[in-house]
Design an enzyme around this catalytic site. Structure first.
Site, PDB file in Angstrom:
ATOM      1  N   HIS A 160       0.799  -1.235   0.000  1.00 52.91           N
ATOM      2  CA  HIS A 160       0.000   0.000   0.000  1.00 52.91           C
ATOM      3  C   HIS A 160       0.824   1.274   0.000  1.00 52.91           C
ATOM      4  O   HIS A 160       0.258   2.361   0.176  1.00 52.91           O
ATOM      5  CB  HIS A 160      -0.907   0.050   1.229  1.00 52.91           C
ATOM      6  CG  HIS A 160      -1.949  -1.007   1.290  1.00 52.91           C
ATOM      7  ND1 HIS A 160      -3.233  -0.836   0.816  1.00 52.91           N
ATOM      8  CD2 HIS A 160      -1.907  -2.260   1.768  1.00 52.91           C
ATOM      9  CE1 HIS A 160      -3.932  -1.942   1.027  1.00 52.91           C
ATOM     10  NE2 HIS A 160      -3.145  -2.821   1.599  1.00 52.91           N
ATOM     11  N   LYS A 216      -8.459  14.045   5.392  1.00 51.56           N
ATOM     12  CA  LYS A 216      -7.657  12.820   5.345  1.00 51.56           C
ATOM     13  C   LYS A 216      -6.596  12.963   6.414  1.00 51.56           C
ATOM     14  O   LYS A 216      -6.477  14.038   7.023  1.00 51.56           O
ATOM     15  CB  LYS A 216      -7.019  12.614   3.967  1.00 51.56           C
ATOM     16  CG  LYS A 216      -6.279  13.849   3.414  1.00 51.56           C
ATOM     17  CD  LYS A 216      -5.781  13.622   1.993  1.00 51.56           C
ATOM     18  CE  LYS A 216      -6.811  13.913   0.916  1.00 51.56           C
ATOM     19  NZ  LYS A 216      -6.950  12.880  -0.082  1.00 51.56           N
ATOM     20  N   ARG A 217      -5.807  11.897   6.687  1.00 47.73           N
ATOM     21  CA  ARG A 217      -4.734  12.037   7.660  1.00 47.73           C
ATOM     22  C   ARG A 217      -3.817  13.193   7.259  1.00 47.73           C
ATOM     23  O   ARG A 217      -3.621  13.465   6.073  1.00 47.73           O
ATOM     24  CB  ARG A 217      -3.933  10.731   7.749  1.00 47.73           C
ATOM     25  CG  ARG A 217      -4.680   9.640   8.465  1.00 47.73           C
ATOM     26  CD  ARG A 217      -5.019  10.035   9.873  1.00 47.73           C
ATOM     27  NE  ARG A 217      -3.838  10.033  10.691  1.00 47.73           N
ATOM     28  CZ  ARG A 217      -3.557   9.134  11.628  1.00 47.73           C
ATOM     29  NH1 ARG A 217      -4.413   8.172  11.891  1.00 47.73           N
ATOM     30  NH2 ARG A 217      -2.449   9.213  12.340  1.00 47.73           N
ATOM     31  N   LYS A 240       0.729  14.403   1.694  1.00 45.10           N
ATOM     32  CA  LYS A 240      -0.637  14.702   1.237  1.00 45.10           C
ATOM     33  C   LYS A 240      -0.841  16.205   1.022  1.00 45.10           C
ATOM     34  O   LYS A 240      -1.836  16.651   0.478  1.00 45.10           O
ATOM     35  CB  LYS A 240      -1.667  14.176   2.241  1.00 45.10           C
ATOM     36  CG  LYS A 240      -1.674  12.648   2.360  1.00 45.10           C
ATOM     37  CD  LYS A 240      -2.688  12.175   3.382  1.00 45.10           C
ATOM     38  CE  LYS A 240      -2.619  10.689   3.685  1.00 45.10           C
ATOM     39  NZ  LYS A 240      -3.303   9.830   2.698  1.00 45.10           N
ATOM     40  N   THR A 254      -8.680   6.705  -1.520  1.00 40.71           N
ATOM     41  CA  THR A 254     -10.013   6.157  -1.740  1.00 40.71           C
ATOM     42  C   THR A 254     -11.073   7.220  -1.485  1.00 40.71           C
ATOM     43  O   THR A 254     -12.198   7.109  -1.973  1.00 40.71           O
ATOM     44  CB  THR A 254     -10.265   4.926  -0.831  1.00 40.71           C
ATOM     45  OG1 THR A 254      -9.737   5.204   0.462  1.00 40.71           O
ATOM     46  CG2 THR A 254      -9.613   3.685  -1.391  1.00 40.71           C
ATOM     47  N   LYS A 263     -14.923   8.456  -3.076  1.00 46.63           N
ATOM     48  CA  LYS A 263     -16.131   8.753  -2.294  1.00 46.63           C
ATOM     49  C   LYS A 263     -16.708  10.116  -2.674  1.00 46.63           C
ATOM     50  O   LYS A 263     -17.922  10.286  -2.801  1.00 46.63           O
ATOM     51  CB  LYS A 263     -15.807   8.725  -0.789  1.00 46.63           C
ATOM     52  CG  LYS A 263     -15.457   7.334  -0.303  1.00 46.63           C
ATOM     53  CD  LYS A 263     -14.814   7.315   1.073  1.00 46.63           C
ATOM     54  CE  LYS A 263     -14.100   5.973   1.265  1.00 46.63           C
ATOM     55  NZ  LYS A 263     -13.184   5.932   2.412  1.00 46.63           N
TER      56      LYS A 263
HETATM   57  O1  9GP Z   1      -1.443   5.601   1.586  1.00 43.56           O
HETATM   58  C1  9GP Z   1      -2.186   4.524   1.097  1.00 43.56           C
HETATM   59  C2  9GP Z   1      -3.434   5.025   0.370  1.00 43.56           C
HETATM   60  O2  9GP Z   1      -3.049   5.751  -0.768  1.00 43.56           O
HETATM   61  C3  9GP Z   1      -4.297   3.847  -0.047  1.00 43.56           C
HETATM   62  O3  9GP Z   1      -5.494   4.294  -0.614  1.00 43.56           O
HETATM   63  C4  9GP Z   1      -4.585   2.978   1.161  1.00 43.56           C
HETATM   64  C5  9GP Z   1      -5.390   1.761   0.802  1.00 43.56           C
HETATM   65  O4  9GP Z   1      -4.754   1.036  -0.197  1.00 43.56           O
HETATM   66  O5  9GP Z   1      -3.374   2.540   1.766  1.00 43.56           O
HETATM   67  C6  9GP Z   1      -2.566   3.597   2.245  1.00 43.56           C
HETATM   68  N1  9GP Z   1      -1.353   3.029   2.798  1.00 43.56           N
HETATM   69  C7  9GP Z   1      -1.142   2.910   4.116  1.00 43.56           C
HETATM   70  O6  9GP Z   1      -1.921   3.288   4.949  1.00 43.56           O
HETATM   71  C8  9GP Z   1       0.133   2.285   4.589  1.00 43.56           C
HETATM   72  O7  9GP Z   1       0.772   1.535   3.684  1.00 43.56           O
END
Ligand code: 9GP
Length: 833
Positions: free
Chosen positions: A373, A566-567, A572, A677, A681
């Site tokens: 991820h 978002k975080r 970001k 994601t 949304k």
């Molecule tokens: O930072 C990514 C995010 O872009 C992605 O949508 C999400 C689900 O796949 O994973 C996040 N990754 C993490 O939280 C740590 O690898």
């Protein structure tokens, strides 16, 4: 299934089958029964919390009969199951989702109304199940919804944290963390005190000879008990109800050590108990950041060992040969957090079940799939060899053996490339030596996937490049992320969902999201556009009320709502956003009153948590609040600009915010956001997005069309050169951004010193996230947004067109891709009755 009940008793069981409520009267009866018996309250003291509890219990009973039937069916048919191992499941609230998925929300609404409650108020009593940080945990939750909806036999395995992600309070503009104790009353979990597993830590490994064979025996150390808690996961419009099993830690041997207690050592017996419970006590609050804490490694092994024990126990019931294991079991590793499962399964097969190494390894690698991820170096897990040795001595030996055999095969294939061995070794020869978990996950899995096209390409050409050479490209694949339209449209935005249903031939689009494309033929329909715009406006009014209630700031719902939730993370780039807001403020201040009258009013809305130890992220929150404090009370500006920071962003707030956005920001430095994601949304809820060419933004653009998205900024292929130039060439800062910095430094937004590090990161420290490089293009693109928004008719047309083309981004599509390409599993339909 029935045949499993002995003949003489079968009739009695059948005669007494539980029947769930199907109408208002039946529902009311159940609510009253739960109020009076389960909660031991009466109709005279039933408040909203009691109404929530009783409603939840009524629905829980319903789910559990379906859950039982689903599990019986799956056991009886004994087809291949999927196990989704994730350290995070960011579920949010369960009641609304359960009511909608079983199709009885209307029944509950009418019943509650008769009993004197508004369903909206009842639903709000529920505490979010916040067992995750952000996108990764929410993805796992969306996947569970899709797995059940598509009738896949699947279980999720996670940890039952006593404290989920902290609650965020904003005090004097700063983030303050407050513990989230969420388990006071949780009707959605079933403790299974009979399902326990003893988990071993520490100790040593001894060689023993048994029947002429030398085996390794892991002995002594400490035992902690894992107790299962089951959470039913209802599919939408199907009786399939899957299971999410969360493990809770407890001292082995019950309450406390009676021997110690009886010998007068009361304190230490309680301390043992508390130490054991610490393992599942708290979720680590880092998103895209690994800190290498011993307790975290303990959590990982505890959870993985308990889950594998459970999976193996279930497999062994069928008395099949071990070679059939991968035909019965697919285990997906959500990020590297569960990678020890690979080592644990090899240990079980070799040390406990007595299989030969190669045979066991074949089974292991055919069982696991690994999802990556992130490419951010600070998020890639590595554990010091010494720590693994201390905590899990046998596992370290196995890791060394896995590495040895792997490196031998690499050496054979690339005899002249010594450096390759160093680069791909699972053990990094650093000081101290480290276990590279991502490499272990790749070596131990049959498929590795990224989560959006660009990201999956990037892992193949950067961090995992050598592994593509070693294994060939077929081991690596892409499954672009998705979201469940049940929660993120039907539940979050009921009016829009209903309007869409009226144009798409009913609710089938919720199960086949490509049906949304039927909306496109209605784009020109004036009445439809009008209704669409009214719904968006109503959602904005609802958010404006929340803003007023929580911050005291009055915002005009007719303004353009610009949202970034978002975080908080430098990659970001919330800092880019707030610098842009300051630029807008300065431009407005420089205008004459007449010029100002022509400007479009805007509300800049931020939300998100910073990891408690991430100082720069906390400074960004502070700057946003400091800018808000000045701008929001500036009478020259009035409604033209408001800056809002929404406290404690979480899943249930997202359900309110996404439907109320006009434009949302997905503005990470190109190549850093694996997918994102929330971008999906927001678009699905009829908002447009401004974004960089990063993560899933690229595929969203491809689907909805370039004219429906506001893209800006440098491309990922240029990032490395730009960074290099910042460090080794001359680095000039964008002149508009410079003005913004000067204003901050003048003290317009409070003590300049508070923000000096943020400015220095751009001016002096190489601007790693390319804030200056992208600033001009960002500002210009926001001007285009303003212009486009002025033409409301066309704006709405863009929104409708975009929604109609979002079918690809359902998590149902993801799950079908995983099922076909990675897991090789088939759905198993459960009869309705
Ligand atoms: O930072 C990514 C995010 O872009 C992605 O949508 C999400 C689900 O796949 O994973 C996040 N990754 C993490 O939280 C740590 O690898």
């Amino acid at each position: 299934v029935e045949a499993s009940i002995p003949e003489p008793q079968r009739e009695a069981w059948k005669r007494n089958q539980i029947t769930s409520f199907t109408d208002k009267d039946g529902f009311e009866k159940e609510v009253v029964r739960h109020v009076e018996t389960t909660l031991a309250r009466s109709m005279f003291n039933c408040d909203e919390i009691a109404a929530y509890s009783a409603t939840s219990l009524a629905f829980r009973d319903r789910l559990i009969t379906h859950w039982n039937r689903t599990q019986q069916r799956q056991t009886y048919r004994d087809t291949k199951r999927v196990y989704y191992l994730s350290l995070e499941f960011l579920m949010g609230r369960a009641l609304d989702n359960a009511m909608l998925n079983v199709g009885l929300k209307n029944v509950a609404q009418d019943g509650l109304a008769e009993l004197g409650f508004r369903i909206e108020d009842v639903v709000k009593q529920e505490h979010d199940a916040a067992l995750g940080n952000g996108g990764l945990g929410r993805l796992a939750a969306c996947f569970l919804d899709s797995l059940a909806t598509l009738n896949f036999p699947a279980w999720g395995y996670g940890l039952r944290y006593r404290y989920g992600i902290f609650k965020q309070e904003i005090i004097d503009g700063y983030q303050v963390e407050v513990p989230d104790y969420w388990l006071d009353f949780n009707p959605w979990e079933f403790p299974r005190h009979d399902v326990t597993v003893d988990i071993q830590f520490f100790g040593q490994v001894n060689k023993k000879t048994v029947g002429g064979k030398t085996i390794s025996v892991w002995e002594a150390g400490e035992i902690v008990q894992a107790v299962a808690y089951d959470v039913p996961i209802p599919g939408y419009d199907t009786p399939t109800t899957n299971n999410l099993r969360l493990w809770s830690s407890k001292a082995s041997g019950g309450e406390f050590d009676f021997q110690k207690f009886n010998s007068g050592d009361y304190e230490s017996s309680v301390a043992d108990q508390q130490r054991a419970e610490t393992i599942s006590a708290v979720l680590y609050p880092n998103d895209n950041l690994e800190r290498g804490k011993e307790l975290r490694l303990k959590q990982q092994y505890f959870w993985v060992a308990a889950s594998l024990y459970d999976i193996v126990r279930r497999f062994k019931k069928s008395r099949r040969s071990w070679n059939e294991f991968p035909d019965q079991v697919a285990i997906q590793l959500n990020d590297t957090h569960p990678t020890l499962a690979i080592v644990e399964l090899q240990r079980i097969l070799v040390d406990v079940e007595g299989l030969e190494w190669d045979n066991a390894w074949e089974i292991v690698t055919s069982t696991f799939g690994y999802t990556n991820h992130t490419v951010l170096p600070e998020a890639l897990e590595k554990w010091p060899v010494g720590l693994v040795q201390h905590l899990l001595p046998r596992h370290l030996q196995i890791i060394y053996d896995i590495n040895l055999f792997f490196l031998q095969s690499v050496e054979k294939a690339f005899p002249d490339d010594r450096d390759m061995l160093r680069r791909v070794s699972i053990i990094e020869e650093s000081q101290p030596k480290m276990v590279r978990m991502a490499f272990l996950a790749i070596v131990g899995s049959h498929k590795v996937n990224g989560v959006a096209e660009l990201h999956s390409d990037l892992i193949k050409t950067t961090i995992f490049k050598d592994f593509v050479e070693i294994y060939g490209p077929d081991k690596f694949t892409n499954v672009t992320n998705g979201i469940t339209p049940r929660r993120w449209l039907h539940q979050a935005n009921p009016r829009l969902s209903e309007l869409i249903a009226s144009k798409c031939g009913g609710n089938d689009f919720l199960k086949d999201l490509t049906i949304l494309n039927q909306l496109e033929k209605h784009v020109e329909d004036k009445q439809f556009r009008k209704e669409w715009a009214e719904i968006k406006y109503a959602n904005k009014v609802r958010l404006a009320k929340h803003i007023k209630d929580t911050t005291g700031v009055v915002v005009n719902p007719a303004s353009l709502f610009d949202v970034q939730v978002k975080r908080i993370h430098e990659y970001k780039r919330q800092q880019l956003n707030i610098f842009g807001v300051i630029h807008r403020y300065l431009s407005l201040k420089a205008m004459t009153p007449d010029q100002r009258k022509k400007q479009l009013p805007r509300v800049s809305i931020f939300g998100g948590k910073a990891a408690p130890g991430y100082w720069m992220a906390k400074q960004i929150i502070h700057l946003i609040n400091s800018v808000g404090a000045v701008v929001n009370k500036d009478e020259d500006i009035g409604d033209l600009l408001k800056v809002i920071f929404l406290e404690d962003y979480n899943v249930s707030k997202a359900e309110m915010i996404c439907p109320a956005s006009d434009i949302s920001e997905h503005i990470s430095t190109a190549g850093t956001e694996a997918s994102g994601t929330s971008n999906m949304k927001f678009v699905l809820n009829g908002g447009l997005i401004i974004g960089t060419c990063d993560g899933a933004n690229i595929e969203i653009t491809r689907e909805i069309g370039e004219s429906n998205i506001f893209l800006f900024g440098n491309l990922s292929e240029d990032v490395e050169d730009l960074r290099h130039a910042h460090t080794y060439g001359s680095h000039t800062i964008d002149s508009d951004l410079d003005k913004v910095f000067n204003e901050i430094e003048k003290g317009t937004f409070g003590t300049p010193h508070d923000f000096s590090a943020m400015i220095a990161a751009v001016r002096q420290h190489g601007d790693y996230y390319l804030v200056s490089d992208d600033f001009h293009s960002y500002i210009e693109t926001h001007q285009l947004v303003d212009e486009a928004y002025r033409n409301q008719d066309e704006w709405i047309a863009k929104c409708i067109t975009s929604v109609s083309r979002m079918g690809f981004f359902t998590s149902d599509r993801c799950i079908n891709e995983y099922a076909e390409e990675i897991w090789n599993v088939e759905p198993l339909v459960v009869d309705r009755h």
